[in-house]
Motif scaffolding. Structure first.
Motif, PDB file in Angstrom:
ATOM      1  N   LEU A  24       0.896  -1.249  -0.089  1.00 33.61           N
ATOM      2  CA  LEU A  24      -0.029   0.002   0.179  1.00 33.61           C
ATOM      3  C   LEU A  24       0.622   1.198   0.029  1.00 33.61           C
ATOM      4  CD1 LEU A  24      -2.897  -1.044   2.424  1.00 33.61           C
ATOM      5  CD2 LEU A  24      -2.854  -1.031  -0.010  1.00 33.61           C
ATOM      6  N   LYS A  25       0.288   2.186  -0.642  1.00 34.05           N
ATOM      7  CA  LYS A  25       0.983   3.680  -0.823  1.00 34.05           C
ATOM      8  C   LYS A  25       0.003   4.679  -0.335  1.00 34.05           C
ATOM      9  CE  LYS A  25       3.368   2.488  -5.064  1.00 34.05           C
ATOM     10  NZ  LYS A  25       3.458   2.702  -6.383  1.00 34.05           N
ATOM     11  N   PRO A  26       0.664   6.065   0.157  1.00 36.89           N
ATOM     12  CA  PRO A  26      -0.239   7.120   0.420  1.00 36.89           C
ATOM     13  C   PRO A  26      -1.358   7.324  -0.977  1.00 36.89           C
ATOM     14  CG  PRO A  26       2.074   7.430   0.825  1.00 36.89           C
ATOM     15  CD  PRO A  26       1.978   6.220   0.228  1.00 36.89           C
ATOM     16  N   VAL A  53       0.921   1.540  12.566  1.00 40.91           N
ATOM     17  CA  VAL A  53       0.478   2.890  12.840  1.00 40.91           C
ATOM     18  C   VAL A  53       0.000   2.766  14.413  1.00 40.91           C
ATOM     19  CG1 VAL A  53      -0.604   3.366  10.775  1.00 40.91           C
ATOM     20  CG2 VAL A  53      -1.856   1.940  12.212  1.00 40.91           C
ATOM     21  N   ARG A  54      -0.290   3.802  14.837  1.00 38.09           N
ATOM     22  CA  ARG A  54      -0.406   4.138  16.278  1.00 38.09           C
ATOM     23  C   ARG A  54      -1.756   3.628  16.673  1.00 38.09           C
ATOM     24  NH1 ARG A  54       0.497   9.788  18.249  1.00 38.09           N
ATOM     25  NH2 ARG A  54       2.424   9.159  17.400  1.00 38.09           N
ATOM     26  N   PRO A  69      -2.150   7.682  13.153  1.00 38.12           N
ATOM     27  CA  PRO A  69      -0.946   8.192  12.510  1.00 38.12           C
ATOM     28  C   PRO A  69       0.224   7.050  12.763  1.00 38.12           C
ATOM     29  CG  PRO A  69      -1.104   9.022  14.832  1.00 38.12           C
ATOM     30  CD  PRO A  69      -2.288   8.161  14.512  1.00 38.12           C
ATOM     31  N   PRO A  70       1.261   7.269  11.721  1.00 37.37           N
ATOM     32  CA  PRO A  70       2.242   6.267  11.401  1.00 37.37           C
ATOM     33  C   PRO A  70       3.257   6.393  12.281  1.00 37.37           C
ATOM     34  CG  PRO A  70       2.538   8.156   9.871  1.00 37.37           C
ATOM     35  CD  PRO A  70       1.178   8.317  10.690  1.00 37.37           C
ATOM     36  N   ARG A  78       8.713   7.308   8.045  1.00 38.59           N
ATOM     37  CA  ARG A  78       7.286   6.926   8.392  1.00 38.59           C
ATOM     38  C   ARG A  78       6.430   6.534   7.143  1.00 38.59           C
ATOM     39  NH1 ARG A  78       5.800   9.413  13.822  1.00 38.59           N
ATOM     40  NH2 ARG A  78       7.745  10.586  14.447  1.00 38.59           N
ATOM     41  N   GLY A  79       5.554   5.537   7.225  1.00 35.97           N
ATOM     42  CA  GLY A  79       4.622   5.376   6.149  1.00 35.97           C
ATOM     43  C   GLY A  79       3.327   6.160   6.348  1.00 35.97           C
TER      44      GLY A  79
END
Ligand SMILES: Nc1ncnc2c1ncn2[C@@H]1O[C@H](COP(=O)(O)OP(=O)(O)OP(=O)(O)O)[C@@H](O)[C@H]1O
Ligand SMILES: [Mg+2]
Length: 180
Positions: A24-26, A53-54, A69-70, A78-79
């Motif tokens: 996966l990508k942004p 992610v958090r 958030p990553p 970070r992703g």
């Protein structure tokens, strides 16, 4: 391109989500469909683990969208963030943007539960993930409803996904031919 994969238990579904996170990508959009308890949130938990992610991915039923958030990776990068949406209460992706999340959708991976039927028209590129219980139709035992195999149907739509290898058991797997 439509393919299917058998997911024998909840951990298999989470593991598939973790594996999918690796490609996966942004800006990616995932549309999750399937009945109550089909495993949409379980799959999203795997995505969250794989993306790093958090926060605990949980059912977003009482909020419209939750942003995770990553976390920084060992190398300091970070992703993308994970934006987890319950589309039950939403009319359009513009409404998600209007929530003013910390990251814009084009910087995040956006997962929409119950997005089937309206998200499709809003993005040319998306992964449609449909989870079904192969034996759990109407009248199925309530205790059985939380247990057992799921069949995941993956439909990759748009240029974004051309040539992208989805996790094992999906792209190019022998079971692809069965439902053709
Ligand atoms: N193969 C499987 N894949 C996913 N979940 C499974 C599987 N087998 C059993 N389960 C269980 O089924 C339940 C799926 O619940 P989950 O919240 O992920 O579904 P959901 O599709 O998000 O439901 P909702 O429509 O309420 O949002 C969990 O309790 C999970 O442990
Ligand atoms: Mg859910």
């Amino acid at each position: 391109m439509t393919t299917q994969v058998r997911l024998p238990d909840a951990e298999a579904t989470r593991a598939w989500g973790r594996a999918l996170a690796g490609v996966l990508k942004p800006g990616d959009l995932l549309v999750l469909t399937g009945d109550l308890g089909a495993g949409k949130t379980t799959l999203t938990q795997g995505l969250g683990e794989g993306l790093g992610v958090r926060g605990q991915v949980a059912s977003p039923t009482f909020v419209i969208a939750r942003e995770h958030p990553p976390l920084p990776r060992p190398d300091g990068t970070r992703g993308p963030a994970l934006v987890h949406v319950d589309a039950y209460r939403l009319g359009s992706l513009d409404e998600i943007e209007a929530l003013d999340l910390d990251s814009a959708l084009d910087e995040s991976v956006t997962v929409v539960e119950w997005g089937g039927g309206w998200v499709e028209g809003l993005s040319e590129d998306r992964l449609e993930l449909d989870l079904q219980r192969p034996h759990g139709g109407v009248g199925a035992d309530v205790e059985d409803a939380a247990a057992g195999e799921r069949v995941l149907t993956v439909r990759a739509v748009g240029e974004r996904w051309s040539g992208v290898a989805l996790p094992d058991g999906v792209a190019g797997a022998p079971q692809d031919e069965e439902d053709a």
